[in-house]
Design a protein around this motif. Structure first.
Motif, PDB file in Angstrom:
ATOM      1  N   SER A  81     -62.411 -19.223 -34.058  1.00 19.39           N
ATOM      2  CA  SER A  81     -62.888 -18.654 -32.791  1.00 19.39           C
ATOM      3  C   SER A  81     -62.955 -19.752 -31.740  1.00 19.39           C
ATOM      4  O   SER A  81     -62.850 -20.938 -32.046  1.00 19.39           O
ATOM      5  CB  SER A  81     -64.267 -18.021 -32.961  1.00 19.39           C
ATOM      6  OG  SER A  81     -65.260 -19.022 -33.011  1.00 19.39           O
ATOM      7  N   ASP A  82     -63.191 -19.326 -30.503  1.00 22.37           N
ATOM      8  CA  ASP A  82     -63.311 -20.285 -29.403  1.00 22.37           C
ATOM      9  C   ASP A  82     -64.586 -21.118 -29.494  1.00 22.37           C
ATOM     10  O   ASP A  82     -64.709 -22.130 -28.831  1.00 22.37           O
ATOM     11  CB  ASP A  82     -63.279 -19.563 -28.053  1.00 22.37           C
ATOM     12  CG  ASP A  82     -61.877 -19.149 -27.652  1.00 22.37           C
ATOM     13  OD1 ASP A  82     -60.921 -19.445 -28.403  1.00 22.37           O
ATOM     14  OD2 ASP A  82     -61.728 -18.521 -26.583  1.00 22.37           O
ATOM     15  N   ASP A  83     -65.526 -20.696 -30.314  1.00 19.26           N
ATOM     16  CA  ASP A  83     -66.778 -21.440 -30.476  1.00 19.26           C
ATOM     17  C   ASP A  83     -66.638 -22.626 -31.425  1.00 19.26           C
ATOM     18  O   ASP A  83     -67.547 -23.436 -31.520  1.00 19.26           O
ATOM     19  CB  ASP A  83     -67.888 -20.525 -30.988  1.00 19.26           C
ATOM     20  CG  ASP A  83     -68.242 -19.450 -29.978  1.00 19.26           C
ATOM     21  OD1 ASP A  83     -68.102 -19.711 -28.775  1.00 19.26           O
ATOM     22  OD2 ASP A  83     -68.650 -18.356 -30.401  1.00 19.26           O
ATOM     23  N   HIS A  84     -65.537 -22.717 -32.133  1.00 17.95           N
ATOM     24  CA  HIS A  84     -65.331 -23.802 -33.084  1.00 17.95           C
ATOM     25  C   HIS A  84     -64.828 -25.062 -32.384  1.00 17.95           C
ATOM     26  O   HIS A  84     -64.457 -25.037 -31.215  1.00 17.95           O
ATOM     27  CB  HIS A  84     -64.355 -23.373 -34.178  1.00 17.95           C
ATOM     28  CG  HIS A  84     -64.988 -22.482 -35.183  1.00 17.95           C
ATOM     29  ND1 HIS A  84     -65.208 -21.157 -34.947  1.00 17.95           N
ATOM     30  CD2 HIS A  84     -65.458 -22.734 -36.427  1.00 17.95           C
ATOM     31  CE1 HIS A  84     -65.793 -20.616 -35.997  1.00 17.95           C
ATOM     32  NE2 HIS A  84     -65.949 -21.548 -36.904  1.00 17.95           N
ATOM     33  N   PHE A  85     -64.787 -26.135 -33.151  1.00 17.63           N
ATOM     34  CA  PHE A  85     -64.337 -27.423 -32.635  1.00 17.63           C
ATOM     35  C   PHE A  85     -63.218 -27.954 -33.523  1.00 17.63           C
ATOM     36  O   PHE A  85     -63.136 -27.628 -34.697  1.00 17.63           O
ATOM     37  CB  PHE A  85     -65.497 -28.427 -32.604  1.00 17.63           C
ATOM     38  CG  PHE A  85     -66.539 -28.080 -31.594  1.00 17.63           C
ATOM     39  CD1 PHE A  85     -66.495 -28.639 -30.320  1.00 17.63           C
ATOM     40  CD2 PHE A  85     -67.552 -27.180 -31.886  1.00 17.63           C
ATOM     41  CE1 PHE A  85     -67.448 -28.306 -29.374  1.00 17.63           C
ATOM     42  CE2 PHE A  85     -68.506 -26.847 -30.943  1.00 17.63           C
ATOM     43  CZ  PHE A  85     -68.457 -27.407 -29.690  1.00 17.63           C
ATOM     44  N   TYR A  86     -62.381 -28.777 -32.938  1.00 16.42           N
ATOM     45  CA  TYR A  86     -61.289 -29.414 -33.672  1.00 16.42           C
ATOM     46  C   TYR A  86     -61.402 -30.917 -33.458  1.00 16.42           C
ATOM     47  O   TYR A  86     -61.616 -31.382 -32.344  1.00 16.42           O
ATOM     48  CB  TYR A  86     -59.936 -28.916 -33.145  1.00 16.42           C
ATOM     49  CG  TYR A  86     -58.752 -29.586 -33.788  1.00 16.42           C
ATOM     50  CD1 TYR A  86     -58.290 -29.181 -35.033  1.00 16.42           C
ATOM     51  CD2 TYR A  86     -58.100 -30.639 -33.161  1.00 16.42           C
ATOM     52  CE1 TYR A  86     -57.212 -29.798 -35.632  1.00 16.42           C
ATOM     53  CE2 TYR A  86     -57.022 -31.262 -33.745  1.00 16.42           C
ATOM     54  CZ  TYR A  86     -56.581 -30.835 -34.983  1.00 16.42           C
ATOM     55  OH  TYR A  86     -55.513 -31.455 -35.571  1.00 16.42           O
ATOM     56  N   SER A  87     -61.292 -31.667 -34.543  1.00 21.30           N
ATOM     57  CA  SER A  87     -61.290 -33.130 -34.473  1.00 21.30           C
ATOM     58  C   SER A  87     -60.030 -33.636 -35.138  1.00 21.30           C
ATOM     59  O   SER A  87     -59.497 -33.006 -36.054  1.00 21.30           O
ATOM     60  CB  SER A  87     -62.503 -33.715 -35.208  1.00 21.30           C
ATOM     61  OG  SER A  87     -63.690 -33.328 -34.594  1.00 21.30           O
ATOM     62  N   SER A  93     -56.958 -44.087 -40.685  1.00 19.85           N
ATOM     63  CA  SER A  93     -58.292 -44.664 -40.851  1.00 19.85           C
ATOM     64  C   SER A  93     -59.307 -43.698 -41.434  1.00 19.85           C
ATOM     65  O   SER A  93     -60.323 -44.112 -41.974  1.00 19.85           O
ATOM     66  CB  SER A  93     -58.815 -45.169 -39.507  1.00 19.85           C
ATOM     67  OG  SER A  93     -59.067 -44.068 -38.647  1.00 19.85           O
ATOM     68  N   GLY A  94     -59.072 -42.406 -41.286  1.00 18.73           N
ATOM     69  CA  GLY A  94     -60.055 -41.427 -41.722  1.00 18.73           C
ATOM     70  C   GLY A  94     -61.168 -41.219 -40.717  1.00 18.73           C
ATOM     71  O   GLY A  94     -62.041 -40.382 -40.905  1.00 18.73           O
ATOM     72  N   ASN A 101     -63.686 -28.563 -28.059  1.00 16.94           N
ATOM     73  CA  ASN A 101     -64.023 -27.157 -28.224  1.00 16.94           C
ATOM     74  C   ASN A 101     -62.749 -26.331 -28.104  1.00 16.94           C
ATOM     75  O   ASN A 101     -61.956 -26.534 -27.179  1.00 16.94           O
ATOM     76  CB  ASN A 101     -65.047 -26.764 -27.160  1.00 16.94           C
ATOM     77  CG  ASN A 101     -65.330 -25.288 -27.152  1.00 16.94           C
ATOM     78  OD1 ASN A 101     -64.668 -24.542 -26.445  1.00 16.94           O
ATOM     79  ND2 ASN A 101     -66.314 -24.880 -27.928  1.00 16.94           N
ATOM     80  N   ILE A 102     -62.552 -25.392 -29.023  1.00 17.72           N
ATOM     81  CA  ILE A 102     -61.328 -24.581 -29.035  1.00 17.72           C
ATOM     82  C   ILE A 102     -61.199 -23.754 -27.755  1.00 17.72           C
ATOM     83  O   ILE A 102     -60.108 -23.623 -27.198  1.00 17.72           O
ATOM     84  CB  ILE A 102     -61.287 -23.675 -30.289  1.00 17.72           C
ATOM     85  CG1 ILE A 102     -61.207 -24.529 -31.563  1.00 17.72           C
ATOM     86  CG2 ILE A 102     -60.128 -22.679 -30.220  1.00 17.72           C
ATOM     87  CD1 ILE A 102     -59.983 -25.411 -31.667  1.00 17.72           C
ATOM     88  N   GLY A 103     -62.304 -23.204 -27.280  1.00 19.11           N
ATOM     89  CA  GLY A 103     -62.257 -22.428 -26.033  1.00 19.11           C
ATOM     90  C   GLY A 103     -61.800 -23.270 -24.853  1.00 19.11           C
ATOM     91  O   GLY A 103     -61.027 -22.816 -24.007  1.00 19.11           O
ATOM     92  N   LYS A 104     -62.275 -24.513 -24.818  1.00 25.65           N
ATOM     93  CA  LYS A 104     -61.869 -25.428 -23.732  1.00 25.65           C
ATOM     94  C   LYS A 104     -60.383 -25.763 -23.847  1.00 25.65           C
ATOM     95  O   LYS A 104     -59.667 -25.813 -22.851  1.00 25.65           O
ATOM     96  CB  LYS A 104     -62.713 -26.694 -23.797  1.00 25.65           C
ATOM     97  CG  LYS A 104     -62.460 -27.647 -22.662  1.00 25.65           C
ATOM     98  CD  LYS A 104     -63.409 -28.827 -22.700  1.00 25.65           C
ATOM     99  CE  LYS A 104     -63.107 -29.788 -21.572  1.00 25.65           C
ATOM    100  NZ  LYS A 104     -63.981 -30.945 -21.562  1.00 25.65           N
ATOM    101  N   LEU A 105     -59.923 -25.963 -25.078  1.00 25.77           N
ATOM    102  CA  LEU A 105     -58.497 -26.244 -25.287  1.00 25.77           C
ATOM    103  C   LEU A 105     -57.648 -25.038 -24.912  1.00 25.77           C
ATOM    104  O   LEU A 105     -56.599 -25.183 -24.294  1.00 25.77           O
ATOM    105  CB  LEU A 105     -58.240 -26.674 -26.734  1.00 25.77           C
ATOM    106  CG  LEU A 105     -56.810 -27.057 -27.090  1.00 25.77           C
ATOM    107  CD1 LEU A 105     -56.308 -28.204 -26.213  1.00 25.77           C
ATOM    108  CD2 LEU A 105     -56.711 -27.437 -28.569  1.00 25.77           C
TER     109      LEU A 105
END
Length: 116
Positions: A81-87, A93-94, A101-105
């Motif tokens: 969902s748009d409420d999730h985040f992606y890193s 390096s790990g 934020n997915i919605g921002k992307l």
């Protein structure tokens, strides 16, 4: 003229140059479309574009540019969902960096596509 139409007509380089050359303390600065000069105040008619609107498009371009348009679309498509985040990780390096934020992307992708 809208900001995305300005980018279509004048390109990202010209848009970035105008934004970078605008003094930071000019809160209501705008571009006069008749001569591409930056003015300190924001008159309310169609021959001017807000610097803030152009800055927002540049920020969207930069966000999408981290992975590119196609990879960014893939990230959004695979997110729950748009409420999730992606890193993403820094090389091998790990270490996680630049969580978005997915919605921002998703909005940034739409902004960039509107300028093509």
């Amino acid at each position: 003229m809208k900001a995305n139409e300005f980018v279509k007509k004048h390109g990202w380089d010209e848009t970035s140059k105008i934004v970078e050359e605008t003094p930071l303390n000019w809160c209501f600065a705008c571009v006069d479309l008749r001569d591409l000069e930056v003015k300190r105040s924001y008159p309310s008619h169609s021959e001017f574009i807000s610097i803030v609107d152009l800055e927002n498009l540049i920020a969207s371009r930069d966000l999408v540019g981290i992975h590119g348009l196609e990879k960014s679309k893939e990230i959004v498509a695979n997110a729950p969902s748009d409420d999730h985040f992606y890193s993403w990780t820094l090389g091998n390096s790990g270490v996680r960096d630049k969580t978005v934020n997915i919605g921002k992307l998703r909005k940034a992708i739409a902004d960039v596509e509107s300028c093509q």
